[in-house]
Design an enzyme around this catalytic site. Structure first.
Site, mmCIF file in Angstrom:
data_model
loop_
_atom_site.group_PDB
_atom_site.id
_atom_site.type_symbol
_atom_site.label_atom_id
_atom_site.label_comp_id
_atom_site.label_asym_id
_atom_site.label_seq_id
_atom_site.Cartn_x
_atom_site.Cartn_y
_atom_site.Cartn_z
ATOM 1 N N LYS A 173 0.771 5.282 -33.825
ATOM 2 C CA LYS A 173 1.838 4.295 -33.157
ATOM 3 C C LYS A 173 3.161 4.491 -33.816
ATOM 4 O O LYS A 173 3.773 3.546 -34.524
ATOM 5 C CB LYS A 173 1.336 2.854 -33.197
ATOM 6 C CG LYS A 173 1.688 2.251 -31.714
ATOM 7 C CD LYS A 173 0.773 0.966 -31.649
ATOM 8 C CE LYS A 173 1.467 -0.004 -30.594
ATOM 9 N NZ LYS A 173 1.445 0.469 -29.151
HETATM 10 C C1 LIG Z 1 -0.238 4.707 -25.953
HETATM 11 C C2 LIG Z 1 -1.188 3.651 -26.049
HETATM 12 N N1 LIG Z 1 -2.271 3.613 -25.688
HETATM 13 C C3 LIG Z 1 -3.162 2.622 -25.943
HETATM 14 C C4 LIG Z 1 -2.797 1.369 -26.266
HETATM 15 C C5 LIG Z 1 -3.749 0.260 -26.144
HETATM 16 O O1 LIG Z 1 -4.066 -0.215 -27.442
HETATM 17 P P1 LIG Z 1 -4.350 -1.500 -27.954
HETATM 18 O O2 LIG Z 1 -5.713 -1.840 -27.167
HETATM 19 O O3 LIG Z 1 -4.598 -1.508 -29.505
HETATM 20 O O4 LIG Z 1 -3.333 -2.459 -27.689
HETATM 21 C C6 LIG Z 1 -1.438 1.116 -26.421
HETATM 22 C C7 LIG Z 1 -1.049 -0.100 -26.881
HETATM 23 O O5 LIG Z 1 -0.790 -0.612 -27.770
HETATM 24 C C8 LIG Z 1 -0.651 2.289 -26.364
HETATM 25 O O6 LIG Z 1 0.929 2.218 -26.593
#
Ligand SMILES: Cc1ncc(COP(=O)(O)O)c(C=O)c1O
Length: 365
Positions: free
Chosen positions: A204
């Protein structure tokens, strides 16, 4: 601090905190990401010294040297999660340890130091404690927490920095869907990909979002809500949305989501859905889904529902899919029963209204 040593937070309350009346006005309609609380957490890191100087202090601009490494080589990672006020007045978070683990994994990929999981979770608790009056009331409201870390060393050489700043800010958020859950329209990007094998797709890091913006702008221009990225090698398989993972529900009650091969973010919502779905008797599969099959199976009716998931909106039905050569509907463009059932189940656990059989909900206050 090193290893398991505990880091003490110095608390410096904001002497110019927003008045109760002004705060109430801001909380009436906070939207997303525009209103911020009175405080922030900061922790510094220096090579050889470890983590030090943990503070809870007034939220304020961060002075930065123009040669700070992050401004040049983008060594930056972040997380996103929510704090909720429960009906009995407690404050909870959903799986903050999972965000801590993902923050450590992201740091590893970006050659940054690991912030110990307990320090990460404690930093969130500290901020929520001092700014608890900022948690909005209301069934779908929450306090969005944004931990992040960047290379603060003043140095223009291309190598991992020796100094970092970790920070947490908080932003009250209203209901994501006002007036009921509405299916979104997605744009399948023909030109842009998000992450290649061996790249940073599973981390991230801010850079992943920077590269997604032009594709997201194209989606908006095409009248869509969100962009869907295909795999970077064959441009055939569905990876994920710009900020959400994706699930496919078939008419034989099979739930399919793309596998974690390193190009998509391992979503915490995705993980929870896989667990809940398996418990509700659905067959779950982590396997690639091609865009061609998505289209063919939606046309035949074999594909019943498609939804996106993530912290912000929990579960969002996808009703319409557009691409340069055309468009098609999934499930007649309406939210499906499996999507609705999983959404209700997960939201109820997050809100403390259903039994938390997996120990996902952390009471922090
Ligand atoms: C690119 C991306 N994919 C998936 C997610 C979903 O992740 P999470 O369920 O941990 O929020 C996010 C958001 O955080 C994201 O930025």
């Amino acid at each position: 601090m090193s290893g398991g040593d505990k880091l003490d937070f110095e608390i410096r309350p904001n002497p110019a905190a927003v008045s109760a009346a002004d705060r109430a006005a801001l909380l009436a309609n906070p939207g997303f990401g525009r209103v911020f609380t009175d405080h922030m957490v900061t922790i510094r890191y220096a090579e050889g010294k470890g983590w030090y100087d943990a503070r809870v202090e007034a939220r304020a601009p961060i002075p930065m040297d123009p040669a700070a490494a992050v401004l040049h080589y983008a060594q930056e990672i972040f997380e996103g999660l929510k704090a909720y006020r429960t009906t009995d007045g407690a404050v909870t978070m959903f799986r903050p340890e999972a965000n801590a683990a993902r923050f450590i994994a992201s740091a590893g990929r970006m050659a940054m130091p690991e912030l110990p999981a307990e320090t990460f979770v404690e930093s969130l608790r500290q901020l929520v404690e001092i700014d608890r009056e900022w948690i909005p009331d209301g069934p779908d409201a929450s306090l969005y927490l944004r931990p992040f870390m960047f290379a603060s060393e003043v140095f223009l050489g291309v190598r991992p920095a020796n100094e970092y700043l970790y920070c947490v800010i908080a932003s009250p958020a209203g209901a994501y869907f006002t007036g009921g859950v509405k299916p979104i329209t997605v744009w399948v990007s023909p030109d842009y990909t998000r992450a290649a094998p061996g790249g940073t797709g599973a981390a991230k890091c801010g850079g992943n979002y920077a590269t997604s913006l032009v594709a997201q702008a194209e989606a908006i221009e095409a009248g869509c809500d969100q962009v869907v990225f295909l795999d970077a090698v064959e441009r055939r398989f569905v990876d994920e949305l710009g900020g959400m993972n994706v699930f496919f529900v078939y008419d034989d009650d099979t739930l399919v989501t793309p596998p974690l091969t390193g190009t998509i973010l391992p979503g915490i919502t995705r993980d929870a859905i896989l667990t809940l779905a398996a418990e509700s008797g659905l067959r779950t599969q982590e396997r690639p889904v091609s865009f061609a099959d998505w289209q063919a199976d939606a046309a035949s009716g074999r594909l019943r529902e498609v939804f996106a998931c993530g912290t912000a909106a929990v579960i969002t039905p996808i009703g319409r899919v557009k691409f340069p050569d055309g468009e098609f509907l999934v499930g007649g463009g309406e939210p499906g029963r499996t999507t609705n059932a999983l959404r209700q189940q997960l939201v109820a656990i997050q809100r403390g209204e259903a039994e938390d059989r997996h120990g996902w909900v952390r009471q922090v206050l």
